[in-house]
Design a protein around this motif. Structure first.
Motif, PDB file in Angstrom:
ATOM      1  N   ASN A   1      -0.674  70.150  87.068  1.00  0.00           N
ATOM      2  CA  ASN A   1      -0.319  70.519  88.431  1.00  0.00           C
ATOM      3  C   ASN A   1       0.265  69.309  89.124  1.00  0.00           C
ATOM      4  OD1 ASN A   1       0.016  71.578  90.959  1.00  0.00           O
ATOM      5  ND2 ASN A   1      -2.155  71.577  91.497  1.00  0.00           N
TER       6      ASN A   1
ATOM      7  N   VAL B   1      -6.524  67.714  97.024  1.00  0.00           N
ATOM      8  CA  VAL B   1      -5.577  67.222  96.023  1.00  0.00           C
ATOM      9  C   VAL B   1      -5.221  68.314  95.015  1.00  0.00           C
ATOM     10  CG1 VAL B   1      -6.491  64.882  96.264  1.00  0.00           C
ATOM     11  CG2 VAL B   1      -7.338  66.320  94.395  1.00  0.00           C
ATOM     12  N   GLY B   2      -4.008  68.211  94.473  1.00  0.00           N
ATOM     13  CA  GLY B   2      -3.598  69.163  93.443  1.00  0.00           C
ATOM     14  C   GLY B   2      -4.186  68.829  92.080  1.00  0.00           C
ATOM     15  N   ARG B   3      -4.319  67.516  91.798  1.00  0.00           N
ATOM     16  CA  ARG B   3      -4.830  67.091  90.492  1.00  0.00           C
ATOM     17  C   ARG B   3      -5.936  66.078  90.696  1.00  0.00           C
ATOM     18  NH1 ARG B   3      -2.153  63.214  86.363  1.00  0.00           N
ATOM     19  NH2 ARG B   3      -0.627  62.976  88.043  1.00  0.00           N
ATOM     20  N   LEU B   4      -7.073  66.358  90.106  1.00  0.00           N
ATOM     21  CA  LEU B   4      -8.235  65.469  90.187  1.00  0.00           C
ATOM     22  C   LEU B   4      -8.375  64.751  88.856  1.00  0.00           C
ATOM     23  CD1 LEU B   4     -10.887  64.634  91.761  1.00  0.00           C
ATOM     24  CD2 LEU B   4     -11.996  66.491  90.506  1.00  0.00           C
TER      25      LEU B   4
END
Lengths: 523, 523
Positions: free
Chosen positions: A460, A441-444
């Motif tokens: 992001n 994933v790009g954003r957690l």
């Protein structure tokens, strides 16, 4: 009946049209009045020629001029806000207030103003100087950018006013915007403001150009044209994949945001602490804009057990209670119906919804499905497709191992969320599963829903394929999003007077951060 | 006869070979002793599984450990320098000294040490923090990187020791190196040092792995495997295009350096000032390493006239005098011959050279061709192909307009060079043509040849397609080259204790530059 003109080389001109189309009001299903042209290739050719010409004029433009244009444009959008919001509401069915007027329009003008500030500050260029060797480099304009905006944000992601547009302009590129055919009049009104702002601030003709629609074939030809520098696309995976192939075959960088199911994991302890509140939080996120957000949670992962069963019932009850909201396109109810059917064919059970909703316009009942972890592992491809709308899948897993296996098989996503107990009870599980989710994933996120996408330098809005085409870039967040539309330009032994201002030993701009001999220095 | 083993998961093991090959000595044409396996898919599968496993172990690795590995490796290469240089000399025909021992090997260890420093400093991560919203992002490992090294730099661009390797390791990725089949033993010796350094510094097994050769089909399968994070490739346009298509179809970032003719423009005044010296400077650059540099000047642009004619004669005389040096492969003389023939078929005239040279091994006479600007404009595609070796084309133009038209039609290149008069006489022409050349090249030079590529943070060894696959990235220069092998990872609302060290409010590393609330701050 009036036919809209296209914007080419600074003028509103008649299109060379192969056919015409009209938009519908999704809340009522009625066709709207204005006709829009589907352009033949000749219009693309005119736009490309004008954009290539504008590149020359933009080569030495002062950053302050670009900033002035962006600020003038933001002010012009605000001045025309009532008309723009009315058109967007008619064409998308999204609420005029608060959504369009009080959230999306201010977001749009805010983005343009942040972009203006970035243009003035110039740090996005990452000027890097090796004084001993007289080697100097910085990011600079990549060439004409073609922007395809999506259906779901008629203002903030519009090809002529959204994040891709703003980033491409800051980098010094002309933009050829392709309107989303579901909101052409909104796009036309925005483009009018853009062109007026360009005229008022003395920008080159051809800085902003607009086509409403082209054939699929011409779209592929457009993104692979030698004059194009790069492409921004936000939309469906199917259209995106075709454009990606054509652009990459021609060696053109293309940034696509295509498909994301945005997994949300509730670890066991968090539901024990707070199931009622979280059920409402989840339902709010899933049903916001009828599920038509890029970061809408489409896949929810829970542990098997009583607490989860109660949670599912609560979510289902909210899904049932809430009146279905309009979907963006006439075809959407059919897409949601066939997407739901495909999930059921893949082994999922329908919890609630799953059928066309009553009421005017385009609506589908709020839909919740569920599967076991075992089913999900048996058919990850079938059960992890993005169904763009108010359809959510819950998967209950029997243990951590099963969850880890599901995460291993997951495709790339924009976001991944883990809710965990405040008590720390879930921390050990979190630590073990985080690394697998992190790479996908790009954003957690922790303990909050992914549907908010702040315009922050640290944001992001990106992720591994197929969420986007490259996990190193973001489409939201300034200045990070600008570098997508820039090339790296190095000057080796170039005489001082011939260097761009940003790379000279002494510069006028006291705000710019530059990396000089290994250290970041301001001004 | 001994068969070399491949390096998988920390061990030297027998390959599952479909066939075997040997390298030749290009200076003599003789086959070398050692046999190397062409791996079946099973070997790729073993490497991928080990790399995916190593990703987990690398997830939380301390940057100092990565730095320690890189430094240990650099020292190990130096300790084994004699053996490595001997092998590289045998396999490439490049001079042991100064080229391999005194230039390329120190460049290689220097790159590894610069990479180690970047790993320790961590600024390449571009950590960006929005404290008010608690959104934080930085670049981080992208996943296993497959590196294909080229034939022309057996050490400094080797898949197991070169710039791509170093950049991928700094970013925290395992590397699967595919040796160039023209120098397998050099690669084997380097890999031995790499594995010993990995063992000595306690790195995960599978950090560095080596295959010597695979079928074309397996190469395409390898770069599109779901477990791969990214690919680095330096080599021919033909091979590159096939790998690019396969990787991009699977959504994998692939960085390719493929093809560049590196135009050098001599404006009229500069030849009037200094023709003799410049002719030698040009010939030295064209014939360095027998023209087998990525940045070798393949296309020289001059004004029609007496001064240019004299200049061409001088260059031709030097080309004639110099003994042809060995080419890297048995096939190279044939490729240069057919490339020269294609130029002549396209309308060029042979000035000197154009045939196989006498002497042992693989040699081709130093070759100079010429065309008119008119011919070049008539067949830009045919006359601007890269012919990799000691073949140079000179084009004389009748005026500035013709030059500008040639530059407009030029494909993307790594470099573009303009020589201009010291007197300032050429400055007006420079100013008019610069913008067109600037958009076509990654690095613009003044008054010097492009064949030197300094390892500097300000270097750009990249450029628009087909020079590379993306004009926003460089393969030389630390830290800039690292970001190719990194993904952008955002943490939104993530609890402090769960953040990577680099994104916490307070960090131990006092050297790291981070962007906090819009300002770069160190430590």
């Amino acid at each position: 009946m009036s036919v809209a003109r296209i914007l080419i080389h600074g003028k509103w001109v008649e299109a060379e049209a192969s056919s015409f189309f009209r938009a519908n009001n999704p809340a009522t299903g009625e066709a709207l009045a204005m006709q829009f042209p589907v352009s033949k290739w000749e219009d693309c050719e005119r736009a490309l020629a004008a954009a290539a010409f504008a590149v020359k004029e933009l080569h030495d433009i002062a950053p302050a001029k670009i900033a002035a244009f962006l600020e003038e444009y933001a002010a012009a959008i605000e001045a025309a806000a009532d008309e723009i919001v009315k058109a967007a509401n008619e064409e998308t069915g999204l609420p005029a207030s608060p959504r369009l007027k009080d959230v999306e329009l201010p977001r749009t003008t805010n983005q343009l103003r942040q972009a203006a500030a970035a243009a003035r500050e110039e740090s996005w260029k990452q000027a890097t100087i090796d004084t001993a060797r007289n080697i100097r480099s910085s990011f600079a304009a990549i060439g004409p950018v073609v922007v395809f905006g999506p259906n779901n944000f008629p203002l903030a992601f519009n090809g002529i006013s959204g994040g891709d547009f703003a980033a491409a302009i800051v980098a010094g590129n002309p933009v050829i915007a392709k309107a989303h055919p579901l909101h052409p009049n909104t796009t036309r009104l925005l483009a009018e403001q853009a062109q007026m702002a360009a005229d008022a601030t003395g920008m080159p003709k051809g800085l902003v150009q607009l086509l409403y629609h082209v054939s699929n074939e011409d779209g592929l030809k457009l993104v692979s044209d030698a004059r194009v520098g790069a492409i921004g696309f936000t939309g469906s995976r199917n259209a995106g994949i075709h454009l990606k192939r054509a652009a990459e075959e021609a060696g053109k960088p293309i940034y696509l945001e295509m498909s994301s199911i945005n997994p949300v994991i509730f670890l066991p302890g968090t539901l024990e602490e707070n199931a009622e509140v979280l059920a409402k939080e989840l339902a709010d996120s899933c049903l916001a804009a009828s599920g038509q957000f890029c970061t809408s949670p489409n896949l929810i992962l829970l542990w098997n057990g009583q607490t989860s069963e109660k949670f599912i019932s609560t979510v289902a009850a909210i899904f049932n209670e809430r009146a279905p909201q309009p979907l963006l396109s006439q075809n959407a109810p059919h897409q949601l119906s066939s997407g739901t059917k495909a999930f059921i064919d893949g082994g999922a059970q329908l919890v609630t919804g799953g059928k066309n909703a009553s009421g005017p316009g385009y609506r589908f009942t709020n839909t919740l499905l569920r599967t076991s972890g075992k089913d999900m592992l048996a058919k990850p491809h079938e059960l992890q497709r993005e169904v763009f709308g108010n359809v959510t899948m819950i998967t209950t897993v029997s243990d951590e191992k099963e969850l880890a296996a599901i995460l291993e098989k997951m495709e790339g996503n924009l976001t991944g969320t883990i809710y965990s107990a405040k008590s720390g009870k879930d921390d050990a599980v979190y630590a073990r599963i985080e690394s697998t989710l992190r790479q996908k994933v790009g954003r957690l996120l922790n303990d909050k829903m992914p549907t908010g996408v702040a315009v922050s330098p640290a944001m992001n809005h990106g992720g591994p394929f197929p969420a986007t085409s490259h996990p190193g870039f973001t489409s939201v967040g300034i200045p990070a999003s600008i570098s997508r539309f820039a090339m790296l330009q190095c000057y080796d032994g170039v005489r001082e007077g011939r260097l761009p201002e940003i790379l000279r030993d002494k510069i006028k701009n006291s705000e710019t951060w530059r990396s000089i001999d290994g250290a970041w220095v301001r001004g």
